[in-house]
Scaffold this active site. Structure first.
Site, PDB file in Angstrom:
ATOM      1  N   ARG A  98      -0.228  -8.304  13.593  1.00 40.07           N
ATOM      2  CA  ARG A  98      -0.617  -7.354  12.819  1.00 40.07           C
ATOM      3  C   ARG A  98      -1.341  -8.365  11.570  1.00 40.07           C
ATOM      4  O   ARG A  98      -2.782  -7.648  11.120  1.00 40.07           O
ATOM      5  CB  ARG A  98      -0.320  -7.023  11.897  1.00 40.07           C
ATOM      6  N   ARG A 112      11.990  -5.743   4.986  1.00 39.63           N
ATOM      7  CA  ARG A 112      11.698  -3.996   4.997  1.00 39.63           C
ATOM      8  C   ARG A 112      12.644  -3.329   5.248  1.00 39.63           C
ATOM      9  O   ARG A 112      12.456  -3.181   6.331  1.00 39.63           O
ATOM     10  CB  ARG A 112       9.686  -3.404   4.790  1.00 39.63           C
ATOM     11  N   ARG A 137      11.676  -0.716  10.532  1.00 37.77           N
ATOM     12  CA  ARG A 137      10.468  -0.513  12.205  1.00 37.77           C
ATOM     13  C   ARG A 137      10.904  -1.631  13.132  1.00 37.77           C
ATOM     14  O   ARG A 137      10.668  -2.599  12.555  1.00 37.77           O
ATOM     15  CB  ARG A 137       9.025  -0.838  10.888  1.00 37.77           C
ATOM     16  N   ARG A 144      -9.728   1.235   9.042  1.00 36.80           N
ATOM     17  CA  ARG A 144      -9.408  -0.874   9.560  1.00 36.80           C
ATOM     18  C   ARG A 144     -10.631  -1.408  10.068  1.00 36.80           C
ATOM     19  O   ARG A 144     -10.413  -2.502  10.778  1.00 36.80           O
ATOM     20  CB  ARG A 144      -8.067  -0.457   9.698  1.00 36.80           C
ATOM     21  N   LYS A 191       0.991  -1.510   0.030  1.00 36.01           N
ATOM     22  CA  LYS A 191       0.127  -0.013  -0.181  1.00 36.01           C
ATOM     23  C   LYS A 191       0.698   1.391   0.176  1.00 36.01           C
ATOM     24  O   LYS A 191       0.974   1.918  -0.601  1.00 36.01           O
ATOM     25  CB  LYS A 191      -0.674   0.157   0.952  1.00 36.01           C
TER      26      LYS A 191
HETATM   27  P1  AP5 Z   1       4.671  -1.711   1.804  1.00 36.87           P
HETATM   28  O1  AP5 Z   1       4.220  -0.842   0.436  1.00 36.87           O
HETATM   29  O2  AP5 Z   1       5.829  -1.025   3.371  1.00 36.87           O
HETATM   30  O3  AP5 Z   1       3.694  -2.372   2.513  1.00 36.87           O
HETATM   31  P2  AP5 Z   1       2.949  -2.168   3.615  1.00 36.87           P
HETATM   32  O4  AP5 Z   1       0.698  -2.524   2.493  1.00 36.87           O
HETATM   33  O5  AP5 Z   1       2.271  -0.764   3.268  1.00 36.87           O
HETATM   34  O6  AP5 Z   1       2.379  -2.613   4.219  1.00 36.87           O
HETATM   35  P3  AP5 Z   1       2.841  -1.724   5.957  1.00 36.87           P
HETATM   36  O7  AP5 Z   1       3.087  -2.759   6.940  1.00 36.87           O
HETATM   37  O8  AP5 Z   1       3.453  -0.091   6.180  1.00 36.87           O
HETATM   38  O9  AP5 Z   1       1.123  -1.855   6.394  1.00 36.87           O
HETATM   39  P4  AP5 Z   1       0.392  -1.666   8.090  1.00 36.87           P
HETATM   40  O10 AP5 Z   1      -0.769  -1.509   7.360  1.00 36.87           O
HETATM   41  O11 AP5 Z   1       0.525  -3.357   8.708  1.00 36.87           O
HETATM   42  O12 AP5 Z   1       1.541  -0.434   8.310  1.00 36.87           O
HETATM   43  P5  AP5 Z   1       0.859   1.136   9.041  1.00 36.87           P
HETATM   44  O13 AP5 Z   1       1.829   2.175   8.500  1.00 36.87           O
HETATM   45  O14 AP5 Z   1      -0.158   1.097   8.047  1.00 36.87           O
HETATM   46  O15 AP5 Z   1       5.603  -3.043   1.110  1.00 36.87           O
HETATM   47  C1  AP5 Z   1       6.464  -3.808   1.961  1.00 36.87           C
HETATM   48  C2  AP5 Z   1       7.242  -4.624   1.812  1.00 36.87           C
HETATM   49  O16 AP5 Z   1       7.385  -5.348   0.596  1.00 36.87           O
HETATM   50  C3  AP5 Z   1       9.152  -3.047   1.485  1.00 36.87           C
HETATM   51  O17 AP5 Z   1       9.635  -3.770   1.609  1.00 36.87           O
HETATM   52  C4  AP5 Z   1       8.252  -3.258  -0.069  1.00 36.87           C
HETATM   53  O18 AP5 Z   1       9.472  -2.342  -0.658  1.00 36.87           O
HETATM   54  C5  AP5 Z   1       8.451  -4.894  -0.539  1.00 36.87           C
HETATM   55  N1  AP5 Z   1       7.352  -4.705  -1.715  1.00 36.87           N
HETATM   56  C6  AP5 Z   1       5.934  -3.638  -1.826  1.00 36.87           C
HETATM   57  N2  AP5 Z   1       5.551  -4.236  -3.421  1.00 36.87           N
HETATM   58  C7  AP5 Z   1       6.261  -4.898  -3.304  1.00 36.87           C
HETATM   59  C8  AP5 Z   1       5.870  -6.010  -4.976  1.00 36.87           C
HETATM   60  N3  AP5 Z   1       5.300  -5.259  -5.494  1.00 36.87           N
HETATM   61  N4  AP5 Z   1       6.802  -6.895  -4.940  1.00 36.87           N
HETATM   62  C9  AP5 Z   1       7.996  -7.135  -3.961  1.00 36.87           C
HETATM   63  N5  AP5 Z   1       8.032  -6.291  -3.059  1.00 36.87           N
HETATM   64  C10 AP5 Z   1       7.011  -5.760  -2.543  1.00 36.87           C
HETATM   65  O19 AP5 Z   1      -0.013   0.364   9.927  1.00 36.87           O
HETATM   66  C11 AP5 Z   1       1.149   0.083  11.185  1.00 36.87           C
HETATM   67  C12 AP5 Z   1       1.031   0.128  13.227  1.00 36.87           C
HETATM   68  O20 AP5 Z   1      -0.255   2.050  12.831  1.00 36.87           O
HETATM   69  C13 AP5 Z   1      -1.028  -1.162  12.732  1.00 36.87           C
HETATM   70  O21 AP5 Z   1      -0.633  -1.887  12.700  1.00 36.87           O
HETATM   71  C14 AP5 Z   1      -1.599  -0.407  14.075  1.00 36.87           C
HETATM   72  O22 AP5 Z   1      -1.361  -0.838  15.437  1.00 36.87           O
HETATM   73  C15 AP5 Z   1      -1.628   1.148  13.935  1.00 36.87           C
HETATM   74  N6  AP5 Z   1      -2.296   1.697  12.810  1.00 36.87           N
HETATM   75  C16 AP5 Z   1      -2.426   2.595  11.612  1.00 36.87           C
HETATM   76  N7  AP5 Z   1      -3.357   2.729  10.595  1.00 36.87           N
HETATM   77  C17 AP5 Z   1      -4.570   2.526  11.602  1.00 36.87           C
HETATM   78  C18 AP5 Z   1      -6.398   2.097  12.516  1.00 36.87           C
HETATM   79  N8  AP5 Z   1      -6.172   2.719  10.824  1.00 36.87           N
HETATM   80  N9  AP5 Z   1      -6.930   2.042  12.531  1.00 36.87           N
HETATM   81  C19 AP5 Z   1      -6.252   1.248  13.754  1.00 36.87           C
HETATM   82  N10 AP5 Z   1      -4.706   1.046  13.872  1.00 36.87           N
HETATM   83  C20 AP5 Z   1      -4.190   1.515  13.290  1.00 36.87           C
END
Ligand code: AP5
Length: 214
Positions: free
Chosen positions: A171, A127, A160, A88, A13
């Site tokens: 997660r 990552r 991270r 979410r 994402k």
């Molecule tokens: P990346 O693009 O970084 O993945 P992502 O989908 O953005 O994953 P996140 O871990 O950031 O999502 P998340 O939902 O857990 O975290 P968030 O920050 O929102 O890609 C991942 C890896 O794969 C990278 O190394 C990339 O290079 C590689 N990659 C990508 N595409 C690829 C491809 N096509 N081929 C090969 N490799 C690829 O949330 C973090 C925390 O915040 C949550 O756990 C929660 O505690 C809190 N939080 C956030 N939002 C909320 C909410 N709405 N409600 C409650 N808590 C929340």
């Protein structure tokens, strides 16, 4: 254009959002990034969010909804926005609908990135992120030209704290239990566009951009 990106942790994402907001000239609203900034700045929201994030659990809805409501009221969102990581939970999705309706707006597209669960753990534990610009890399799938250094600005790459096996496992469970059911909520509204997130990064980007422009 008002867009929501869905998909499990590690689906890509954040990686794809960076490309799409540049192409479409709209702001990227990531609740995960907002929480990480608040933690870095030591704000009350950051202090509250930290314990949940470190554990791999969702931050409570009231905290999260307030952040997004405030952000969507800013003038740069009038031309559109890309939401990443919010909503979410069903409560968050309902709150988002109410906030947008008060602003005279609504979602246009929900882009769901599909990636097999087996790949997600490897993507997240490998990552690395630039400490200056936030660009995501991967030790194997998307390495920087020079180990540990960002290609764009020479910033140091870091891991991270919630990208360890234990937090990632939680997660993924939180996603399955609380977030995946939202796909049916948005599917009923005819908004969901499915994308294969297992293709190469630039292939996924082209598919999303042409789908949104089409
Ligand atoms: P990346 O693009 O970084 O993945 P992502 O989908 O953005 O994953 P996140 O871990 O950031 O999502 P998340 O939902 O857990 O975290 P968030 O920050 O929102 O890609 C991942 C890896 O794969 C990278 O190394 C990339 O290079 C590689 N990659 C990508 N595409 C690829 C491809 N096509 N081929 C090969 N490799 C690829 O949330 C973090 C925390 O915040 C949550 O756990 C929660 O505690 C809190 N939080 C956030 N939002 C909320 C909410 N709405 N409600 C409650 N808590 C929340």
């Amino acid at each position: 254009m008002n867009i929501l990106f869905m998909g499990p942790p590690g689906a890509g994402k954040g990686t794809q959002a960076a490309v799409v907001v540049k192409e479409l000239g709209i702001p990227h609203i990531s609740t995960g990034d907002a929480f990480r900034l608040a933690i870095k700045q030591g704000t009350p929201i950051g202090l509250k969010a930290k314990s949940y994030i470190d554990e791999g659990l969702l931050v409570p809805d009231d905290v999260t909804i307030g952040i997004v409501e405030e952000r969507l009221q800013q003038s740069d969102c009038e031309k559109g926005f890309l939401l990443d990581g919010f909503p979410r939970t069903l409560s968050q999705a309902e709150a988002l609908g109410e906030i947008l309706s008060r602003l005279g707006s609504s979602l246009d597209h929900v882009v769901n990135l599909n990636v097999d669960r087996g790949l997600l753990m490897a993507r997240l534990t490998g990552r690395r992120i630039c400490s200056v610009c936030g660009t995501s890399y991967h030790l194997i799938f998307n390495p920087p030209k020079q180990e540990g250094i960002c290609d764009i600005d020479g910033g140091e790459l870091y891991q991270r704290p919630d990208d360890n096996e234990e937090s990632v496992g939680k997660r993924l469970d939180e996603y399955d239990n609380k977030t995946a059911p939202l796909l049916a909520f948005y599917d009923d509204k005819g908004l969901v566009r499915q994308v294969n997130g297992e293709n190469e990064i630039n292939v996924v980007s082209s598919e999303i951009v042409s789908m949104l422009r089409g």
